[in-house]
Design a protein around this motif. Structure first.
Motif, PDB file in Angstrom:
ATOM      1  N   ARG A 292      73.076  29.667  54.739  1.00 35.42           N
ATOM      2  CA  ARG A 292      72.252  29.795  53.532  1.00 35.42           C
ATOM      3  C   ARG A 292      71.086  28.805  53.533  1.00 35.42           C
ATOM      4  NH1 ARG A 292      70.233  33.278  50.633  1.00 35.42           N
ATOM      5  NH2 ARG A 292      72.193  34.402  51.013  1.00 35.42           N
ATOM      6  N   VAL A 293      71.307  27.598  54.053  1.00 37.64           N
ATOM      7  CA  VAL A 293      70.222  26.614  54.087  1.00 37.64           C
ATOM      8  C   VAL A 293      69.784  26.314  55.519  1.00 37.64           C
ATOM      9  CG1 VAL A 293      70.888  25.609  51.882  1.00 37.64           C
ATOM     10  CG2 VAL A 293      71.793  24.618  54.002  1.00 37.64           C
ATOM     11  N   GLY A 294      70.137  27.201  56.460  1.00 38.34           N
ATOM     12  CA  GLY A 294      69.724  27.022  57.843  1.00 38.34           C
ATOM     13  C   GLY A 294      70.655  26.160  58.666  1.00 38.34           C
ATOM     14  N   GLU A 295      71.866  25.947  58.190  1.00 34.56           N
ATOM     15  CA  GLU A 295      72.896  25.190  58.906  1.00 34.56           C
ATOM     16  C   GLU A 295      74.210  25.953  58.821  1.00 34.56           C
ATOM     17  OE1 GLU A 295      72.324  22.398  60.495  1.00 34.56           O
ATOM     18  OE2 GLU A 295      70.443  21.668  59.646  1.00 34.56           O
ATOM     19  N   TRP A 296      75.075  25.750  59.817  1.00 35.09           N
ATOM     20  CA  TRP A 296      76.399  26.364  59.699  1.00 35.09           C
ATOM     21  C   TRP A 296      77.087  25.852  58.435  1.00 35.09           C
ATOM     22  CZ3 TRP A 296      77.674  30.565  62.081  1.00 35.09           C
ATOM     23  CH2 TRP A 296      77.164  30.844  63.347  1.00 35.09           C
ATOM     24  N   PHE A 297      77.041  24.535  58.255  1.00 36.89           N
ATOM     25  CA  PHE A 297      77.515  23.915  57.018  1.00 36.89           C
ATOM     26  C   PHE A 297      76.413  22.996  56.509  1.00 36.89           C
ATOM     27  CE2 PHE A 297      81.649  24.886  59.037  1.00 36.89           C
ATOM     28  CZ  PHE A 297      82.180  25.677  58.028  1.00 36.89           C
ATOM     29  N   ALA A 298      76.177  23.016  55.212  1.00 35.55           N
ATOM     30  CA  ALA A 298      75.057  22.267  54.648  1.00 35.55           C
ATOM     31  C   ALA A 298      75.200  20.766  54.847  1.00 35.55           C
ATOM     32  CB  ALA A 298      74.909  22.595  53.160  1.00 35.55           C
ATOM     33  N   VAL A 299      76.444  20.248  54.954  1.00 36.48           N
ATOM     34  CA  VAL A 299      76.612  18.810  55.166  1.00 36.48           C
ATOM     35  C   VAL A 299      75.905  18.353  56.436  1.00 36.48           C
ATOM     36  CG1 VAL A 299      78.742  18.480  53.849  1.00 36.48           C
ATOM     37  CG2 VAL A 299      78.873  19.241  56.246  1.00 36.48           C
ATOM     38  N   ASN A 300      75.724  19.276  57.394  1.00 38.50           N
ATOM     39  CA  ASN A 300      75.063  18.899  58.638  1.00 38.50           C
ATOM     40  C   ASN A 300      73.615  18.475  58.396  1.00 38.50           C
ATOM     41  OD1 ASN A 300      77.405  19.576  59.973  1.00 38.50           O
ATOM     42  ND2 ASN A 300      76.707  21.621  60.532  1.00 38.50           N
ATOM     43  N   ASP A 303      73.876  14.655  57.358  1.00 45.10           N
ATOM     44  CA  ASP A 303      74.512  13.702  58.267  1.00 45.10           C
ATOM     45  C   ASP A 303      75.720  13.022  57.632  1.00 45.10           C
ATOM     46  OD1 ASP A 303      74.844  12.356  60.667  1.00 45.10           O
ATOM     47  OD2 ASP A 303      73.597  10.669  60.060  1.00 45.10           O
ATOM     48  N   VAL A 304      76.624  13.845  57.118  1.00 49.98           N
ATOM     49  CA  VAL A 304      77.840  13.311  56.511  1.00 49.98           C
ATOM     50  C   VAL A 304      79.021  14.190  56.919  1.00 49.98           C
ATOM     51  CG1 VAL A 304      77.592  14.638  54.369  1.00 49.98           C
ATOM     52  CG2 VAL A 304      78.855  12.498  54.333  1.00 49.98           C
ATOM     53  N   VAL A 305      80.182  13.565  57.088  1.00 53.23           N
ATOM     54  CA  VAL A 305      81.389  14.296  57.505  1.00 53.23           C
ATOM     55  C   VAL A 305      82.451  14.154  56.425  1.00 53.23           C
ATOM     56  CG1 VAL A 305      83.184  14.527  59.247  1.00 53.23           C
ATOM     57  CG2 VAL A 305      80.865  13.853  59.936  1.00 53.23           C
ATOM     58  N   PRO A 306      82.762  15.226  55.703  1.00 48.61           N
ATOM     59  CA  PRO A 306      83.833  15.172  54.699  1.00 48.61           C
ATOM     60  C   PRO A 306      85.209  15.236  55.361  1.00 48.61           C
ATOM     61  CG  PRO A 306      82.556  17.226  54.554  1.00 48.61           C
ATOM     62  CD  PRO A 306      82.145  16.529  55.795  1.00 48.61           C
ATOM     63  N   ASP A 307      86.245  15.132  54.540  1.00 48.54           N
ATOM     64  CA  ASP A 307      87.613  15.288  55.038  1.00 48.54           C
ATOM     65  C   ASP A 307      88.036  16.753  55.049  1.00 48.54           C
ATOM     66  OD1 ASP A 307      88.368  12.406  55.291  1.00 48.54           O
ATOM     67  OD2 ASP A 307      87.925  12.444  53.146  1.00 48.54           O
ATOM     68  N   LEU A 308      87.536  17.500  54.090  1.00 48.11           N
ATOM     69  CA  LEU A 308      87.834  18.923  53.971  1.00 48.11           C
ATOM     70  C   LEU A 308      86.561  19.662  53.595  1.00 48.11           C
ATOM     71  CD1 LEU A 308      91.093  18.648  51.796  1.00 48.11           C
ATOM     72  CD2 LEU A 308      91.024  19.167  54.248  1.00 48.11           C
ATOM     73  N   ILE A 309      86.364  20.850  54.162  1.00 53.86           N
ATOM     74  CA  ILE A 309      85.260  21.724  53.775  1.00 53.86           C
ATOM     75  C   ILE A 309      85.848  23.050  53.325  1.00 53.86           C
ATOM     76  CG2 ILE A 309      83.205  22.983  54.528  1.00 53.86           C
ATOM     77  CD1 ILE A 309      82.737  20.866  56.626  1.00 53.86           C
TER      78      ILE A 309
END
Length: 484
Positions: A292-300, A303-309
């Motif tokens: 949706r925003v040009g990334e597989w996951f928007a957190v990418n 530059d942050v890594v959550p514990d759960l997506i």
């Protein structure tokens, strides 16, 4: 970038509505027979059955008049009168690959022909294939996937995992948020849909997230907004009792409640707070995951890594219900010798997973992520910024990729919203007029409170995208008429 996405020709003619304009459009009934549009008799039957027997969500049943839809193809759908609408909401921001994408349709048909369903306690090739692909594009060490039927139960199960691992009960979420309609998910939800469902899960507390345009923290820059919002969140953690909090759940980019892109440093600050206090960080990516925003996951993008997506919607464009939780090694290892007490009959349903695998193949073959970033920065952003300059009703535009909000105001200097918060009836008339103008122009909009959202299918052609933005530009003249 290419202006079009070319589907697999072998399936296109078989499954898509015949290319048509509103005057010659056709549709296939449930028996596969093609009919020309308009079709008044078919529309009457659909409307009659719906009004007599279908109970709709989030609605007063006697006050709604759902549009009967005959067919869809790509970024367009048709009603039974033959009217064509550009789908600028991607239905519920889930139809990332558009209506009737031939690759997804073919994948579902092929899977149904060999193994329609299998229980989740057994191993399935297509389920494992999709889980591996999701793990490969997930950040950090998130490499296990628990499949659900949709986004709401993904959030429910993510919270359940966090509570089991931490031994704590409480969960924090933003006021401006939507996390789903079931018991815990509606409690997590911050918007007014929560109110009528209270009390539910009493172990939820809310906090204010960053919103630079309407800052609750009197900030005068995005960086200051992030800093002060994080200080507020830290105080909420302390006052709620850090040792009682299992998780913080955040929509990476707040969706329905504003397309609120987090200011620089905010999500990294949330990560630091979670690490410091032993709290599980859940990123709700149900709406913004899978391109949706040009990334597989928007957190990418942050530059942050959550514990759960948590995810759903775009993973297979909703062709068959599917959602899930991507799990970090730390969380997954807890359940190596301790049973996870949760499950769903249709977890990782083969038909849904087949469409998910096909989605990955289409994304990679057609360069969808790159295309979304290009169209967002080159076409959407400058057009919306131009609208903001020309229309006094536009207070702010914001977004990323193919996910944007146009915030409408009645007074630019005071930033008074065009309609009140949670407006309905006569109070919501200005926004209803803007939406009606969009529909009259051939575009189906996503309207929420005083905002018009831009969220078309990721396969929209550049010409269609420009035409849709032209329709919105013209409709904003209606909003301008309400400016003081």
């Amino acid at each position: 970038m290419s202006d079009t996405i070319t589907p697999t020709s072998a399936t296109q003619a078989m499954h898509a509505p015949e290319p048509a304009d509103a005057a010659t459009a056709t549709y296939a009934d449930r028996r596969g027979t093609w009919h020309p549009l308009p079709d008044a008799a078919a529309e009457a039957q659909v409307r009659s059955d719906d009004r007599a027997h279908v109970f709709h969500s989030w609605s007063a049943q006697a006050l709604i008049d759902p549009l009967p839809v005959a067919a869809g193809e790509g970024s367009t759908f048709w009603d039974y009168q033959g009217n064509a609408y550009l789908d600028f909401s991607s239905q519920l921001v889930n139809l990332n690959l558009g209506h009737q994408h031939p690759d997804l349709v073919a994948a579902i048909q092929q899977q149904a022909g060999r193994l329609s369903t299998i229980q989740p306690s057994m191993a399935s090739d297509v389920r494992g294939d999709l889980a591996r692909r999701i793990a490969e594009v997930s950040p950090g060490d998130l490499d296990r996937v628990f499949f659900t039927n949709g986004g709401t139960d993904a959030n429910e199960y993510a919270v359940r995992m966090a509570r089991a691992v931490t031994g704590r009960r409480k969960v924090l979420s933003m006021y401006r948020s939507y996390h789903g309609g079931t018991a815990t998910a509606i409690s997590l939800t911050g918007d007014p849909r929560r109110w009528a469902n209270e009390p539910s899960d009493g172990s939820v507390a809310h906090f204010l997230g960053p919103y630079p345009y309407r800052s609750s923290f009197h900030a005068d820059s995005p960086e200051q907004e992030a800093s002060r919002a994080l200080a507020h969140l830290e105080q909420v953690i302390i006052l709620e009792g850090a040792g009682t909090i299992a998780a913080i759940i955040i929509e990476t980019i707040v969706g329905t409640n504003g397309v609120l892109v987090p200011p620089p440093g905010y999500l990294q600050g949330v990560r630091e707070l979670c690490d410091r206090f032993g709290i599980v960080y859940i990123a709700d990516e149900v709406m913004v995951g899978f391109g949706r925003v040009g990334e597989w996951f928007a957190v990418n993008a942050f530059d942050v890594v959550p514990d759960l997506i948590t995810f759903a919607k775009g993973v297979n464009s909703g062709y068959v219900p599917l959602g899930g939780v991507v799990i970090s090694q730390r969380i997954a290892e807890h359940f190596d010798t301790v049973a996870f007490m949760g499950g769903l009959t249709y977890s990782g349903h083969p038909l849904a997973c087949a469409a998910g695998v096909a989605t990955f193949e289409v994304f990679e073959r057609d360069g969808i992520l790159e295309r979304v970033r290009d169209l967002g920065s080159r076409v959407v952003e400058p057009r919306l910024l131009g609208m903001a300059e020309r229309h006094p009703s536009v207070g702010e535009v914001r977004g990323l990729g193919l996910f944007w909000a146009i915030e409408l105001v009645s007074d630019a200097s005071s930033r008074a919203p065009l309609v009140p918060f949670n407006a309905s009836g006569a109070d919501a008339a200005p926004m209803a007029a803007v939406a009606a103008a969009c529909k009259q122009g051939g575009l189906w909009p996503f309207v929420h409170f005083n905002r018009l959202h831009v969220a078309p299918p990721l396969v929209i052609t550049e010409a269609e995208l420009v035409r849709g933005l032209d329709i919105i530009d013209e409709a904003l003249s209606i909003a301008d008429g309400y400016v003081a």
